[in-house]
Design a protein around this motif. Sequence first.
Motif, short mmCIF file in Angstrom:
data_model
loop_
_atom_site.label_atom_id
_atom_site.label_comp_id
_atom_site.label_asym_id
_atom_site.label_seq_id
_atom_site.Cartn_x
_atom_site.Cartn_y
_atom_site.Cartn_z
N VAL A 246 5.58 4.85 2.94
CA VAL A 246 4.98 5.55 2.91
C VAL A 246 5.81 6.96 2.63
CG1 VAL A 246 4.57 7.85 4.70
CG2 VAL A 246 4.08 5.18 5.23
N ARG A 247 5.31 8.13 2.04
CA ARG A 247 6.96 9.39 1.23
C ARG A 247 6.28 10.13 1.94
NH1 ARG A 247 5.92 12.07 -4.81
NH2 ARG A 247 8.42 12.59 -4.54
N LEU A 248 7.84 10.69 2.52
CA LEU A 248 7.37 11.63 3.39
C LEU A 248 8.60 12.69 2.58
CD1 LEU A 248 9.43 10.42 6.42
CD2 LEU A 248 6.99 10.49 5.68
N ALA A 249 9.20 12.83 1.47
CA ALA A 249 9.63 13.81 0.75
C ALA A 249 10.65 12.98 0.12
CB ALA A 249 11.14 14.45 1.82
N VAL A 250 10.70 14.19 -0.70
CA VAL A 250 11.08 13.30 -2.96
C VAL A 250 12.25 11.84 -2.50
CG1 VAL A 250 12.75 13.78 -4.95
CG2 VAL A 250 10.50 15.84 -3.55
N ASP A 251 13.39 12.40 -1.76
CA ASP A 251 13.78 11.47 -1.13
C ASP A 251 14.40 9.98 0.08
OD1 ASP A 251 14.79 11.24 -3.94
OD2 ASP A 251 16.45 13.00 -3.23
N ASP A 252 13.03 10.41 0.61
CA ASP A 252 12.76 10.26 1.86
C ASP A 252 11.91 9.16 2.50
OD1 ASP A 252 12.94 9.66 5.10
OD2 ASP A 252 12.76 12.18 5.14
N LYS B 165 1.01 -1.59 0.18
CA LYS B 165 -0.08 0.22 -0.19
C LYS B 165 1.20 1.14 -0.22
CE LYS B 165 -4.19 -2.20 2.51
NZ LYS B 165 -4.27 -1.85 4.08
N ARG B 166 0.44 2.48 -1.20
CA ARG B 166 1.74 3.75 -0.80
C ARG B 166 0.38 4.79 -0.09
NH1 ARG B 166 2.72 0.07 -4.76
NH2 ARG B 166 5.57 -0.07 -4.84
N ASP B 167 1.48 5.22 0.87
CA ASP B 167 1.44 6.93 0.96
C ASP B 167 1.58 7.80 0.51
OD1 ASP B 167 -1.72 6.02 2.92
OD2 ASP B 167 -0.16 4.46 3.33
N ASP B 168 2.00 8.95 -0.40
CA ASP B 168 1.72 10.20 0.02
C ASP B 168 1.80 11.57 0.97
OD1 ASP B 168 3.25 12.19 -0.87
OD2 ASP B 168 3.39 11.65 -3.25
N LEU B 169 3.08 11.57 2.23
CA LEU B 169 2.61 12.82 2.60
C LEU B 169 3.67 13.78 2.58
CD1 LEU B 169 2.55 10.25 5.91
CD2 LEU B 169 1.05 10.83 4.60
N THR B 170 3.70 13.66 1.16
CA THR B 170 4.91 14.91 1.46
C THR B 170 4.09 16.67 1.21
OG1 THR B 170 4.26 14.75 -1.57
CG2 THR B 170 6.15 13.51 -0.65
N THR B 171 2.43 16.91 0.99
CA THR B 171 2.33 17.49 1.21
C THR B 171 1.16 17.66 2.77
OG1 THR B 171 0.09 17.18 0.42
CG2 THR B 171 2.40 18.27 -1.16
N ALA B 172 1.17 16.58 3.80
CA ALA B 172 0.68 16.96 4.89
C ALA B 172 0.98 17.05 5.85
CB ALA B 172 -0.16 15.26 5.29
N ASP B 173 0.23 17.38 6.68
CA ASP B 173 1.03 17.21 8.48
C ASP B 173 1.64 15.98 8.42
OD1 ASP B 173 1.52 17.60 11.16
OD2 ASP B 173 0.94 18.63 11.63
N VAL B 174 3.27 15.69 8.52
CA VAL B 174 3.60 14.23 8.65
C VAL B 174 3.52 13.52 9.98
CG1 VAL B 174 5.62 12.90 7.74
CG2 VAL B 174 5.43 14.79 6.65
N GLU B 175 3.32 14.27 10.86
CA GLU B 175 3.90 13.49 11.81
C GLU B 175 2.00 13.02 12.75
OE1 GLU B 175 5.33 15.91 15.18
OE2 GLU B 175 7.46 15.66 14.23
N VAL B 176 1.61 13.66 12.45
CA VAL B 176 0.29 13.64 12.17
C VAL B 176 -0.05 12.46 11.35
CG1 VAL B 176 -2.55 14.32 12.83
CG2 VAL B 176 -0.76 15.62 13.26
N MET B 177 -0.51 12.52 10.28
CA MET B 177 -0.27 11.41 9.49
C MET B 177 0.05 10.55 9.73
SD MET B 177 -2.67 13.24 7.78
CE MET B 177 -3.40 12.38 6.39
N LEU B 178 1.40 10.07 9.68
CA LEU B 178 1.76 8.81 10.21
C LEU B 178 1.80 8.13 11.35
CD1 LEU B 178 3.83 7.37 8.49
CD2 LEU B 178 6.40 8.29 9.94
N ALA B 179 1.52 9.10 12.20
CA ALA B 179 0.65 8.49 13.44
C ALA B 179 -0.33 7.62 13.18
CB ALA B 179 1.04 9.48 14.83
N ASP B 180 -1.32 8.34 12.43
CA ASP B 180 -2.11 7.92 11.99
C ASP B 180 -2.59 6.15 11.52
OD1 ASP B 180 -4.57 9.66 13.37
OD2 ASP B 180 -4.90 10.30 11.59
N LEU B 181 -1.80 5.97 10.24
CA LEU B 181 -1.39 5.25 9.62
C LEU B 181 -0.26 4.23 10.69
CD1 LEU B 181 0.48 5.97 6.53
CD2 LEU B 181 -1.35 5.29 7.09
N VAL B 182 0.31 4.36 11.64
CA VAL B 182 0.85 3.55 12.40
C VAL B 182 -0.05 2.53 13.75
CG1 VAL B 182 2.30 3.24 14.05
CG2 VAL B 182 3.58 4.41 12.29
#
Length: 625
Positions: A147-153, A109-126
Amino acid sequence: MKLIRTIQINATDAVLSAFPTLGALPRPSWVPLSFSQQRLWFRSRLADGSEGSHIQMGLRLCGELDEATLQSALDRLVARHEVLRTTFGVEDGEPFQRIGRADVGLPLKRDDLTTADVEVMLADLVRHEAQDAFNLEAGPLIRGRLVRLAVDDNVLLITMHEMISDDWSRRILTRELSEFYTAADLGQRARSAPLLFVEEHHRFRVESSSTEVVDPQDRCIEAQAERDPESIRVGYEDQGLSYRDLTVPAISAKAGVCPPQTSPTNAGSGPRTAVMKFIEGTRALTEVDLQAKGITRYHVTKFYREQITDSGYYDQLKHIVEPSFEEFESPGDLDTSGEHDNTVVPGLQHKYAQTGLLLVTDRCASYCRFCFRKRIVGKDSNETATDFAQIAQYIGGHPEMTNVLLTGGDPFVLSTAKLNKILDHLLAVPHLDLIRFGTKILAYQPKRFEDPALPVLFQRIHEAGKAAVIVTHFDHVGEISVDAERYIRFLRAQGVQFLNQSVLLAKVNDDPGILAATFAKCHQMGVRPYYLFQGRPVQGASHFQVSLRRGIEIAHGINQHLSGIQKTFKYIMSHYTGKIEILDLGADGRVYMRYHQNKILEKIGKTFSRPHLEGACWLDDLPEE
């Protein structure tokens, strides 16, 4: 210094030849449980059979990520370790293990958080991964999330049931995944830049879930992989992902181009409310609001953001990928062309005699706001194909079917290895003459076609005596990048045929000059435009519809801009009853149409008409006589 054990082979050849060849024993249909598995099995029965403790892996992937190579590495892990494809059952009151096929792979499954509040959205996924129970009997008992956090991250989350894994296994899998990826020797000699698996120190708290977490590990396991002097040194880690404490930095979104989602406005119980940014402003929404209105989540590649920003057409092209308030006021259906009614095998539609439509994924590189499969795309849909043997059996029993269209979602978000597995079934069908791939990835992420395994895949199709056709989806000349043109020309030289389909979209391309320039550019690249679709009355997307009167004017205007050889497109309405070519609005006030495709063969080519009503956008808007 690495110690290498050396064995002298030649001196022992004579001795070794005296030993008989060892053959593989046949695998039994079921395998008994080990003692430790029996203990875990009975404990899981006490918890109603499906909920057990999870083993988690969390890997921070830093560097340019080749997703196809990563997918192949994960599939190779599952193929190598039988336990990762094991499910459990009961026979005569005794539990046993079933070992799945080696080619089942590990879908991500793929999730793109590049334009999201990373900490909150990733916490939800976790939190979701920690609470989502496995089904021991149905399986699979391993799942992955990229989970994509940034271009190379990126962060790779892998969750396993304790019946098939433990803390030591997690360390082994981490090491092997690093080796498989960086070796990039996945049976196709696909070279990829190594990833750097690193530890970060920006931590945030995730609430404990009701699912107990076994053996949480917060320490980093460090190791070195030895390579050629020119290659980089790779460190890999197992951050343990207890799902109580995850290692990840906060990433700020790129401002001014794409609308990000911001953090939730409430942290209490009840429906979660988030402030979401739209073209026109912000709005506080719940997940229920989004589902009720058919609002697809925002998801777009960095490449496409930069392409449309630099194209000179940003004010038009932003509507393709950026959310708008108009989506909330767009009535319609989520299945406008009867896809459910024409599904003959899960994932396979057979609406028109000669064509099979195969939904191979529910993911795309970016999500179009006008998508007519909003019910599927970006969601974990049960409408996509899973049993390709069953699909091939159906196709084999229908000799009238001469071509198959792989679509979804976008088939090229799948790894080339996965596409090859699908072709294993299709190429064996003798009456299939043509394999089509419907894709917009040449607009969204053309570097997908850098994969050296793709020309080999298309060559397989040719060697099987079939044609390989890529149906591109360029809606505007501003979407056609230099990279896209380069890959198209390269693949055409390899014998791949190209067609293009576009959708007539209000505020985007409802201009005959723009579409004429798009079609002329396609012809210049060797891509034949063949459909200009009338926008469908899809819930959350009907605001993109152009009236039939205006659409006919645009279609005529396009042809006035094109040379004779470039007039290859048909203005089409993909209706429940069939593909309808929209011909003209007559002086008698009637809209003239013709069935380009229909389930009833006798209707194909038949011209018919209906009285015109101002503002009508669809056949159902026109009165029947």
